[in-house]
Design an enzyme around this catalytic site. Structure first.
Site, PDB file in Angstrom:
ATOM      1  N   GLY A  42      27.915 -37.691  38.795  1.00 53.00           N
ATOM      2  CA  GLY A  42      28.211 -35.765  39.698  1.00 53.00           C
ATOM      3  C   GLY A  42      27.094 -35.572  39.568  1.00 53.00           C
ATOM      4  O   GLY A  42      26.368 -35.159  40.483  1.00 53.00           O
ATOM      5  N   GLY A  85      55.930 -23.676   9.979  1.00 53.17           N
ATOM      6  CA  GLY A  85      56.801 -24.592  10.719  1.00 53.17           C
ATOM      7  C   GLY A  85      55.401 -24.312  11.637  1.00 53.17           C
ATOM      8  O   GLY A  85      56.053 -23.027  12.774  1.00 53.17           O
ATOM      9  N   THR A  86      54.729 -25.019  12.074  1.00 52.39           N
ATOM     10  CA  THR A  86      53.740 -24.407  12.963  1.00 52.39           C
ATOM     11  C   THR A  86      54.130 -24.090  14.786  1.00 52.39           C
ATOM     12  O   THR A  86      53.629 -23.727  15.226  1.00 52.39           O
ATOM     13  CB  THR A  86      52.340 -24.928  12.855  1.00 52.39           C
ATOM     14  OG1 THR A  86      52.481 -26.408  13.122  1.00 52.39           O
ATOM     15  CG2 THR A  86      51.363 -24.422  12.124  1.00 52.39           C
ATOM     16  N   TYR A 143      48.391 -30.141   1.807  1.00 49.53           N
ATOM     17  CA  TYR A 143      48.992 -31.338   2.791  1.00 49.53           C
ATOM     18  C   TYR A 143      49.732 -31.135   3.797  1.00 49.53           C
ATOM     19  O   TYR A 143      49.776 -29.810   4.210  1.00 49.53           O
ATOM     20  CB  TYR A 143      50.513 -31.774   2.127  1.00 49.53           C
ATOM     21  CG  TYR A 143      51.654 -31.718   2.300  1.00 49.53           C
ATOM     22  CD1 TYR A 143      52.680 -31.559   2.888  1.00 49.53           C
ATOM     23  CD2 TYR A 143      52.864 -30.327   1.240  1.00 49.53           C
ATOM     24  CE1 TYR A 143      53.485 -30.811   3.512  1.00 49.53           C
ATOM     25  CE2 TYR A 143      53.151 -29.915   1.589  1.00 49.53           C
ATOM     26  CZ  TYR A 143      54.366 -30.050   2.514  1.00 49.53           C
ATOM     27  OH  TYR A 143      56.160 -29.338   2.616  1.00 49.53           O
ATOM     28  N   LYS A 168      18.732 -39.090  28.534  1.00 46.71           N
ATOM     29  CA  LYS A 168      17.689 -40.137  29.014  1.00 46.71           C
ATOM     30  C   LYS A 168      16.691 -40.181  28.582  1.00 46.71           C
ATOM     31  O   LYS A 168      15.649 -39.990  27.361  1.00 46.71           O
ATOM     32  CB  LYS A 168      17.856 -40.386  30.723  1.00 46.71           C
ATOM     33  CG  LYS A 168      17.582 -41.480  31.039  1.00 46.71           C
ATOM     34  CD  LYS A 168      17.554 -41.149  32.186  1.00 46.71           C
ATOM     35  CE  LYS A 168      18.930 -41.650  32.553  1.00 46.71           C
ATOM     36  NZ  LYS A 168      20.007 -41.116  34.233  1.00 46.71           N
ATOM     37  N   ARG A 188      64.214 -33.262   8.705  1.00 49.18           N
ATOM     38  CA  ARG A 188      65.888 -31.950   9.205  1.00 49.18           C
ATOM     39  C   ARG A 188      67.408 -32.595   9.720  1.00 49.18           C
ATOM     40  O   ARG A 188      67.221 -33.743  10.257  1.00 49.18           O
ATOM     41  CB  ARG A 188      64.744 -32.257  11.033  1.00 49.18           C
ATOM     42  CG  ARG A 188      63.817 -31.669  11.187  1.00 49.18           C
ATOM     43  CD  ARG A 188      62.881 -31.905  12.389  1.00 49.18           C
ATOM     44  NE  ARG A 188      62.851 -33.388  12.312  1.00 49.18           N
ATOM     45  CZ  ARG A 188      61.946 -34.235  13.197  1.00 49.18           C
ATOM     46  NH1 ARG A 188      60.898 -32.873  13.876  1.00 49.18           N
ATOM     47  NH2 ARG A 188      61.009 -34.684  13.241  1.00 49.18           N
ATOM     48  N   ARG A 206      21.508 -46.107  24.966  1.00 55.07           N
ATOM     49  CA  ARG A 206      21.968 -44.225  24.711  1.00 55.07           C
ATOM     50  C   ARG A 206      23.676 -44.889  23.208  1.00 55.07           C
ATOM     51  O   ARG A 206      23.769 -46.316  23.764  1.00 55.07           O
ATOM     52  CB  ARG A 206      22.878 -43.933  25.709  1.00 55.07           C
ATOM     53  CG  ARG A 206      23.385 -44.504  26.715  1.00 55.07           C
ATOM     54  CD  ARG A 206      23.920 -43.871  27.892  1.00 55.07           C
ATOM     55  NE  ARG A 206      24.818 -45.078  28.697  1.00 55.07           N
ATOM     56  CZ  ARG A 206      24.476 -44.413  29.874  1.00 55.07           C
ATOM     57  NH1 ARG A 206      24.745 -43.458  30.209  1.00 55.07           N
ATOM     58  NH2 ARG A 206      24.504 -45.348  31.088  1.00 55.07           N
ATOM     59  N   SER A 224      56.441 -24.541   3.688  1.00 50.43           N
ATOM     60  CA  SER A 224      55.423 -24.961   4.579  1.00 50.43           C
ATOM     61  C   SER A 224      55.905 -24.866   6.095  1.00 50.43           C
ATOM     62  O   SER A 224      56.672 -24.080   6.044  1.00 50.43           O
ATOM     63  CB  SER A 224      57.421 -26.404   4.424  1.00 50.43           C
ATOM     64  OG  SER A 224      55.843 -27.215   5.568  1.00 50.43           O
ATOM     65  N   HIS A 261      61.503 -32.770  27.012  1.00 46.36           N
ATOM     66  CA  HIS A 261      61.970 -33.289  25.981  1.00 46.36           C
ATOM     67  C   HIS A 261      61.718 -34.225  25.415  1.00 46.36           C
ATOM     68  O   HIS A 261      61.546 -35.427  24.673  1.00 46.36           O
ATOM     69  CB  HIS A 261      63.166 -32.867  26.464  1.00 46.36           C
ATOM     70  CG  HIS A 261      64.572 -33.428  25.109  1.00 46.36           C
ATOM     71  ND1 HIS A 261      64.258 -34.994  24.774  1.00 46.36           N
ATOM     72  CD2 HIS A 261      64.526 -32.411  24.185  1.00 46.36           C
ATOM     73  CE1 HIS A 261      65.448 -34.947  23.662  1.00 46.36           C
ATOM     74  NE2 HIS A 261      65.237 -33.803  23.358  1.00 46.36           N
ATOM     75  N   MET A 313      22.743 -36.086  39.676  1.00 46.57           N
ATOM     76  CA  MET A 313      21.875 -36.728  41.366  1.00 46.57           C
ATOM     77  C   MET A 313      21.814 -38.129  40.650  1.00 46.57           C
ATOM     78  O   MET A 313      21.117 -38.482  39.822  1.00 46.57           O
ATOM     79  CB  MET A 313      20.074 -36.156  41.755  1.00 46.57           C
ATOM     80  CG  MET A 313      20.303 -36.826  42.897  1.00 46.57           C
ATOM     81  SD  MET A 313      18.079 -36.037  43.345  1.00 46.57           S
ATOM     82  CE  MET A 313      17.234 -37.613  41.749  1.00 46.57           C
ATOM     83  N   CYS A 315      54.164 -28.691   8.840  1.00 43.20           N
ATOM     84  CA  CYS A 315      54.780 -29.489   9.003  1.00 43.20           C
ATOM     85  C   CYS A 315      55.077 -29.736  10.441  1.00 43.20           C
ATOM     86  O   CYS A 315      56.071 -29.921  11.536  1.00 43.20           O
ATOM     87  CB  CYS A 315      56.338 -29.595   8.089  1.00 43.20           C
ATOM     88  SG  CYS A 315      57.622 -28.362   8.547  1.00 43.20           S
ATOM     89  N   ARG A 368      14.308 -39.687  37.863  1.00 44.54           N
ATOM     90  CA  ARG A 368      15.384 -39.585  37.581  1.00 44.54           C
ATOM     91  C   ARG A 368      16.743 -38.505  36.464  1.00 44.54           C
ATOM     92  O   ARG A 368      15.774 -38.047  35.978  1.00 44.54           O
ATOM     93  CB  ARG A 368      15.961 -40.452  36.264  1.00 44.54           C
ATOM     94  CG  ARG A 368      14.607 -42.084  36.288  1.00 44.54           C
ATOM     95  CD  ARG A 368      14.443 -42.788  35.207  1.00 44.54           C
ATOM     96  NE  ARG A 368      16.219 -43.515  34.268  1.00 44.54           N
ATOM     97  CZ  ARG A 368      15.856 -44.432  33.891  1.00 44.54           C
ATOM     98  NH1 ARG A 368      14.387 -44.338  32.888  1.00 44.54           N
ATOM     99  NH2 ARG A 368      16.856 -44.869  33.800  1.00 44.54           N
TER     100      ARG A 368
HETATM  101  P1  ADP Z   1      21.582 -43.533  35.640  1.00 39.81           P
HETATM  102  O1  ADP Z   1      22.238 -42.752  34.722  1.00 39.81           O
HETATM  103  O2  ADP Z   1      22.730 -43.872  37.327  1.00 39.81           O
HETATM  104  O3  ADP Z   1      22.309 -44.981  34.836  1.00 39.81           O
HETATM  105  P2  ADP Z   1      18.715 -44.500  36.238  1.00 39.81           P
HETATM  106  O4  ADP Z   1      18.293 -42.721  36.114  1.00 39.81           O
HETATM  107  O5  ADP Z   1      19.540 -45.305  34.462  1.00 39.81           O
HETATM  108  O6  ADP Z   1      20.448 -43.750  36.053  1.00 39.81           O
HETATM  109  O7  ADP Z   1      18.927 -45.350  36.545  1.00 39.81           O
HETATM  110  C1  ADP Z   1      19.347 -46.533  36.967  1.00 39.81           C
HETATM  111  C2  ADP Z   1      18.840 -47.114  37.806  1.00 39.81           C
HETATM  112  O8  ADP Z   1      17.533 -47.740  38.395  1.00 39.81           O
HETATM  113  C3  ADP Z   1      18.567 -48.245  35.911  1.00 39.81           C
HETATM  114  O9  ADP Z   1      19.220 -48.644  35.120  1.00 39.81           O
HETATM  115  C4  ADP Z   1      17.433 -48.951  36.632  1.00 39.81           C
HETATM  116  O10 ADP Z   1      17.939 -50.284  37.121  1.00 39.81           O
HETATM  117  C5  ADP Z   1      16.884 -48.425  37.709  1.00 39.81           C
HETATM  118  N1  ADP Z   1      15.627 -47.239  37.233  1.00 39.81           N
HETATM  119  C6  ADP Z   1      15.474 -46.401  36.181  1.00 39.81           C
HETATM  120  N2  ADP Z   1      14.203 -46.331  36.177  1.00 39.81           N
HETATM  121  C7  ADP Z   1      13.121 -47.357  36.232  1.00 39.81           C
HETATM  122  C8  ADP Z   1      12.141 -47.906  36.524  1.00 39.81           C
HETATM  123  N3  ADP Z   1      10.888 -46.640  35.836  1.00 39.81           N
HETATM  124  N4  ADP Z   1      11.594 -48.588  36.829  1.00 39.81           N
HETATM  125  C9  ADP Z   1      12.674 -49.554  37.543  1.00 39.81           C
HETATM  126  N5  ADP Z   1      13.746 -48.932  37.784  1.00 39.81           N
HETATM  127  C10 ADP Z   1      14.062 -48.342  37.510  1.00 39.81           C
HETATM  128 MG    MG Z   2      21.027 -45.788  33.297  1.00 41.62          MG
END
Ligand code: ADP
Ligand code: MG
Ligand code: MG
Length: 911
Positions: free
Chosen positions: A122, A799-800, A884, A43, A591, A369, A797, A485, A124, A864, A113
């Protein structure tokens, strides 16, 4: 499992000057970029990259993943040197935005974030609007001229911070809000004004104080450091640790923390927040795809509280959604986003998954991303991007995950179709199929011959069901796991299969199946979905696989790039045709024993085995010869000039022994042997460990007349096929389970003399190759001896399957309970029967290749086993210089792509 915190590698400051732990990003100054993913997390690196591209990104900074390591190495303490770096960066944000963190007049609010190298649920949750307290909220209200907005932001902040940092379950806040709305007659959050939010905030704060015995933190510095510590702390929470274990992400990567100026999508009706894909992630179509909400913040879009609206006018029309799209509602912002998406696709050269916010008409980018996509989309996007000049053909080939092809090579259930779920089992072999229920394999074959599609329903399957499984459109079993099987054989055949449907009660005698009160009988139609494990009543609408168009073009580019040839394991004409249609360049393994399972032939086979003398065996073999010859003629005709490798008979004997009374009676009658004597003979032939018993070359050496019959069938078929095709047919005859050169010589002698006999009889000159299957450790070690000289093996060949079995000393048929324990405890990285154990088994393979080629540099080498269709294994065989790989027909396209990727990667590595 508890992570030892001291395991984290630590970047200790070597002098008094603290290392650089904070990287700033904004359009004015971006210290990081996309190439800093390891240090800044995905990010953070992408925010810096977008900033440096001049895109509108709210200013912010990233605390590096190194600090995460330090945090754990020092008992969850942040290093002192971090504080001034963070303070300086905060100030810089303030200068750019004209606000100050903690200032009562003009407060800077931030988002905190998390973000590691790989996107990872998982971790925060993001905290928004940090920096608000009872006094700064007044400043925010005054500056924005919008009380409601200020208090809405504050209540969101308290809720997120209370949940994520203070550890108070979010449902506590949701309950308070629901109660409040009920009591005051509101249905939607949007109906609440500033006064209402103030009242809710008071309730939130009271709840926090009740729970913690101290008030919600008013000090903005305490808020910030609390949030930063919580992000690092979440790296080792149970959910994150489990996720990493499942996805093989190392614990010592650590997470980064991003602190970024807030922008507000909740500032009224000229503000909004949304998510977008630059292309359609389910079809791959080059069209913007996504959703947005007016006057909303953060996760509102995905939370389901309000129904989001479409981004494009087209998507809105298609969904018959009365609410305006972003394109219609805010055309200028939409146009700007469209341009930004273009810039991002060109920069990242891939489809992007984007989060954005519009504050009072101005667009802000919050994340980008590479987007997740279906197999179909993945192919379309790669091919389109090559056509658009964004990717080279080689790059497009690298973009598609070969394993994802399994989704495409079978019919699939139409998601829009109507269906009635009957039960669920394990998704054992992908693809969907409808057909009449049959309860035994002979019936399956019988019905198939009459032109019906059937689903074979059994408690579990055994090797005797092979012909029924072949004849079936799908297989359903009540017992057995993903490596039972039924599952293994079905995957090999490319037949859809649902295994282990535990709720299924099968009465084979009455020919009924029931689930609870519902009962179906033989002949009723069901549909199985081997990709999901679902079983439906009746025929369900399907979609046919598309192997044309983009798929064909991509595979064509793969063929241009690869060096390894790809053949198929095909035992029957049906397999061979399928293999050709998927582009196999020959048969790497036929076979022959599967040809014996056919109902008419298995009796002769049983006779042959149970006969007590050579004459008895020969008379039984004479019955089989015409069948074998006919099979081979058909196979040679289908394959034309492509090579066909035929393995001599190899099954563990017990697969053929008669068991049931009906079978015993039939064999006894043919052999004119009293049934008691036959039973004694069967008992005599039974082995404790058939896998290591009388099979392969051992069976052939003990009963050379079997090899004579098979060699005759092959040569007569080759002679006949040559006549019919008018082209030369060069069978490759493979002797299985060889460990000693002498075994090879004895059987080669039998085969060569048969060749001479058939040449004399037909007057046709026969070309053929003699080779061996390398599937015992001794064969790998003695590969030089096996290959030595003109009369040595002409091809190997590997036969693994058996090689893995014999090197690990682990029976494939008994492996499944062991496999699961071994993978959870990290002993096996992958199932060694699926992906070759490169270090152990692989070393023996490498030894065999090296020793064989040292004797015979042009020795043709293939593989094979099931591994021939596994992408990682294919890459390994490419590296070892194989000629092959051979795999089941349905995996041929996977192997073609995997072989190309291996070749392209090797080229890139050496460049
Ligand atoms: P996640 O990885 O769970 O997607 P993010 O860090 O991307 O978490 O944050 C989730 C949401 O929070 C973002 O999609 C956006 O809508 C909001 N957000 C994150 N950063 C900002 C920011 N600087 N200003 C306003 N909204 C934000
Ligand atoms: Mg996000
Ligand atoms: Mg999220």
């Amino acid at each position: 499992m508890v992570q030892k915190e001291a395991d984290f590698p630590v970047a200790r400051p070597s002098s008094d000057v603290a290392p650089k732990w904070v990287y700033y990003f904004s359009a004015v100054d971006a210290e990081g970029g996309a190439d800093h993913k390891n240090l800044l997390g995905g990010k953070g690196a992408n925010l810096a990259e977008m900033a440096s591209l001049g895109l509108p990104v709210p200013p912010g900074f990233t605390i590096t993943t190194e600090v995460c390591g330090i945090y754990y190495a020092s008992g969850r303490q942040l290093p002192d040197g971090l504080v001034p770096q963070v303070e300086r960066a905060l100030e810089k944000i303030g200068q750019e935005t004209g606000a100050r963190f903690g200032d009562e007049e003009n407060p800077l609010l931030v988002a905190v974030r998390s973000g590691s190298r790989a996107s990872m649920p998982g971790m925060m949750d993001t905290i928004l609007n940090l920096g608000l307290n009872d006094r700064t909220v007044l400043g925010l209200a005054r500056r924005s001229g919008d009380d409601r907005f200020a208090y809405d932001s504050y209540r969101r902040f308290i809720q997120m911070y209370g949940d994520v940092v203070l550890g108070i379950d979010h449902t506590a806040f949701e309950d308070i809000l629901d109660n409040f709305k009920n009591l005051n007659g509101y249905s939607f959050d949007t109906e609440l004004g500033a006064d209402e939010w103030r009242a809710v905030i008071a309730l939130y704060k009271a709840a926090i104080e009740d729970a913690l015995g101290k008030p919600f933190p008013q000090d903005t510095g305490e808020q910030l450091w609390g949030a930063i510590g919580a992000v690092f702390g979440s790296w080792l929470n149970a959910r994150a640790v489990t996720y990493r274990r499942l996805h093989a992400i190392p614990d010592d990567w650590g997470t980064a923390v991003n602190v970024q100026a807030m922008v507000f999508g909740n500032m009224g009706n000229t503000s909004a927040t949304g998510v977008a894909f630059t292309r359609n992630p389910s079809t791959g179509a080059n069209e913007i795809y996504g959703e947005y909400l007016i006057n909303a913040q953060g996760e509102d879009v995905v939370s389901g509280i309000r129904t989001p609206q479409a981004l494009t006018a087209r998507a809105r029309r298609e969904a018959e959604d009365p609410n305006p799209s972003l394109e219609e509602e805010m055309p200028e912002s939409f146009a700007e986003l469209r341009q930004i998406f273009d810039v991002l696709e060109k920069r990242y050269r891939d489809m992007q998954d984007i989060e954005f916010t519009i504050q009072d008409g101005k667009v802000w980018m919050l994340q980008t991303r590479s987007g997740k996509r279906t197999a179909e989309a993945s192919i379309k996007i790669a091919v389109d991007m090559a056509d658009e000049g964004i990717l080279s053909h080689d790059e497009a080939v690298l973009r598609v995950d070969p394993s994802s092809f399994t989704q495409l090579l079978h019919p699939t259930i139409d998601p829009a179709g109507e269906k009635e779920l009957l039960t669920m089992g394990l998704p054992a072999s992908p693809g969907a199929a409808s057909g009449r229920i049959v309860f035994n394999s002979d019936e399956a074959e019988h019905q198939k011959k009459q032109g019906h599609e059937v689903i074979l329903v059994r408690t579990e399957t055994s090797p005797e069901d092979i012909h029924g499984m072949h004849a079936s459109a799908g297989i359903l079993t009540a017992r057995g796991g993903m490596t039972s099987h039924a599952a293994v054989v079905a995957r090999g055949m490319g037949v859809p299969c649902v295994s282990g449907a535990g709720a299924l009660r099968i009465n084979e005698k009455a020919e009924t199946l029931s689930i609870g009160p519902k009962t179906l009988k033989a002949g009723d139609i069901i549909t199985i979905d081997g990709a999901t494990g679902r079983v439906y009543v009746g025929a369900v609408p399907m979609r046919q696989p598309q192997l044309s168009g983009d798929f064909a073009r991509l595979i064509g580019w793969a063929d241009d790039a690869r060096g390894l040839a790809v053949r198929a394991n095909a035992d029957t004409p049906k397999d061979a045709r399928q293999a050709r249609s998927f582009g196999a360049q020959g048969i790497g393994l036929c076979r022959t024993e599967h040809m014996f399972f056919d109902a008419q032939r298995i009796l002769a086979m049983r006779e042959m085995i149970c006969a007590t003398n050579e004459a008895g065996r020969r008379s039984a073999l004479a019955k089989i010869l015409p069948f074998q010859r006919a099979d081979f003629i058909e196979l040679f005709e289908i394959m034309g000039e492509l090579p066909v490798t035929i393995r001599l008979l190899d099954p563990p004997l017990h697969e053929f022994l008669p068991r049931h009374d009906r079978e015993l009676e039939a064999v006894a009658a043919e052999l004119k042997m009293p049934i008691e004597k036959l039973k004694a003979r069967v008992a005599e032939l039974s082995e404790f460990n058939p896998m290591l018993g009388l099979r392969g070359s051992r069976l052939a050496i003990r009963y050379p007349e079997i090899t004579e019959m098979q060699a005759r069938a092959i040569f007569e078929a080759a002679a006949e096929a040559e006549k019919r095709l008018g082209a030369s047919v060069v069978p490759e005859i493979m002797i299985p389970l060889v460990a000693y050169r002498r075994e090879f010589d004895i059987l080669a002698g039998v085969i060569r003399s048969l060749a001479e006999t058939v040449e004399k009889e037909t007057g046709i000159h026969l070309d053929y190759k003699l080779g061996t299957m390398i599937e015992l450790p001794r064969a790998c070690l003695k590969a030089d001896e096996l290959a030595r000289g003109d009369d040595g093996a002409e091809f190997f060949s590997f036969g693994t399957n058996d090689l893995t079995q014999t090197v690990l000393g682990l029976s494939r048929d008994d492996a499944s309970p062991i496999l699961s324990a071994y993978s959870t405890q990290g002993i096996y990285e992958a199932d060694p029967f699926v992906s070759i154990d490169q270090e152990g088994v692989g070393e023996l393979v490498a030894t065999g290749v090296a020793r064989g080629r040292a004797e015979k540099p042009d020795l043709k080498i293939g593989i094979c086993g099931e591994h021939g269709g596994d992408p990682d294994s294919v890459a390994f065989f490419h590296k070892l210089g194989f000629d092959y790989v051979s795999c089941s027909p349905f995996r041929v396209p996977i192997a073609r792509l995997a072989a190309a990727q291996a070749a392209i990667r090797a080229k890139l590595d050496s460049a």
